[in-house]
Design an enzyme around this catalytic site. Sequence first.
Site, PDB file in Angstrom:
ATOM      1  N   GLY A 105       0.814  -1.205   0.000  1.00 11.33           N
ATOM      2  CA  GLY A 105       0.000   0.000   0.000  1.00 11.33           C
ATOM      3  C   GLY A 105       0.846   1.253   0.000  1.00 11.33           C
TER       4      GLY A 105
ATOM      5  CB  THR B  18      -0.807   3.006   5.385  1.00  8.14           C
ATOM      6  OG1 THR B  18      -1.854   3.854   4.921  1.00  8.14           O
ATOM      7  CG2 THR B  18      -1.405   1.887   6.211  1.00  8.14           C
TER       8      THR B  18
ATOM      9  CD  GLU C 191       4.673  -3.664  -4.035  1.00  9.08           C
ATOM     10  OE1 GLU C 191       5.075  -2.520  -4.357  1.00  9.08           O
ATOM     11  OE2 GLU C 191       3.595  -4.135  -4.413  1.00  9.08           O
TER      12      GLU C 191
ATOM     13  CB  CYS D 164       2.825  -0.267  -6.937  1.00  5.48           C
ATOM     14  SG  CYS D 164       3.218  -1.983  -7.402  1.00  5.48           S
TER      15      CYS D 164
END
Length: 477
Positions: free
Chosen positions: A219, A223, A241, A275
């Site tokens: 994410g 976070t 990741e 991503c």
Amino acid sequence: MNLFINNEDVTTEHYDEVRDPGRLSEVVGYIAKGDATHIDRAVQAAHRAFHSWRQTTLDERMSILLKSAEEIERNASSIASVTAKENGILLSRTVDEVKLGLMDMRNMIELAPSAFQQRIIEDESGWVSVVKRPMGVIACIVPWNAPIILTLQKITPILLAGNTIVLKPSPTASMGVVTILRTMAKAFPPGVINVVLGGGDVGSALTSHHLVRKISFTGGGNTAVAIMKSAADTLKGVHFELGGNDPAIVLADADLNEVVPKIVEGAFRRTGQFCFAIKRVYVPYDLYDKFYERACELTDSYKIGHQLNEEATMGPINNQLQYQRISELIKRLEQSGANLVKLGKQLEPENWDNGYYLQPVIVRDVDPNAEIVTCEQFGPVLPLIPYHTEEEVIHMANYSEFGLGSSIWSSDFDRALSVANQIEAGMTFINGHGQTPLGSKYIPFGGIKQSGIGREKSIEVFDEFIEYHGINYHKKR
């Protein structure tokens, strides 16, 4: 959709509705909203199951995972359908996502025997054994943008290593994940696979639980920072990741007829919501105008519509927060006087305001330090930056706190390889953006700097989820 704990559906007092991001007037389903008591129940179940699961042989675990892969394959169509409806990714892409997730699963099962071999060393002074042991309960948190493949590539090595899991999917992409894990769990002993649902409070309860040994999170960076702080209290391991700001470097000898279509696809696939999407493109001044014209032509051919519409080649943004973030980024670009163009065709103009739809945007003549170049937009906005020399472009590409993927585009392999070796990233692709089947099996997936800690896929991933145990026998002398 309920929680899934100890191979049982668990109801809760509150349920949140899930709306179709491409047709907000439609409710896809309802997901249970868990709390800290559900987290404790799930972790305790996983902890109990761990003591017997760790005793199974690797062959047994491989066999069970292969059976669960076959079960997923039989249910692939329904899994892809519910996932596409809730997260807005084109159905065709989601079907491919399930296939790629199964490929990753089988790759890791094939690699597992080589990853867990015991080492025995002996000399006149003693005897040494080094074995790899499972860690225990692993907390897994997966995002909304590619939930199926990210779940499968995350949990497969964890389970093969002999660990158990408690997984929390994104609130905006839970239904497909629960479906796939319930499908898998039929082949597993109770408690090995558990799924909890909810927002940030549920995630915090999971990452701070004293019986969780490691947190594997995919994410955003903010976070990840919060998770790392939470993990510190009990010295948990973290496996991240995270996002990227992937540069595509077009070299002067590149064939634009070959290169431009692949770069546009690498930027706007999944509406730019992955991503390692291409986030910025560096083009030599001599090729700049031709590249821009061809990129605009190709981008304008996108058909933007509902993710289940077979004519659509670009779907909606997944959620309101992300939609607002990208919309505001585009607005700031317009206010700054940036040279940008909105492209693509609306398939259903009458439905445009009933979903999180955005046209793909190309920005030209961009300052290398502009916000659109330095941020991770995670949406269909692509800046093109001109450059003079390879030294200059390598510096610009590396001048980032991100370092996930990157790509070099050239007709000369040796020249491209020379540039690739100077890029600061976890992965660099040449004349493509993403992994070939060979790369998917053998390249450790992940990034450097603020793009992550640790790797996924390939044989290296197993070391993320094991502990070493050494035994040393002292011989009499």
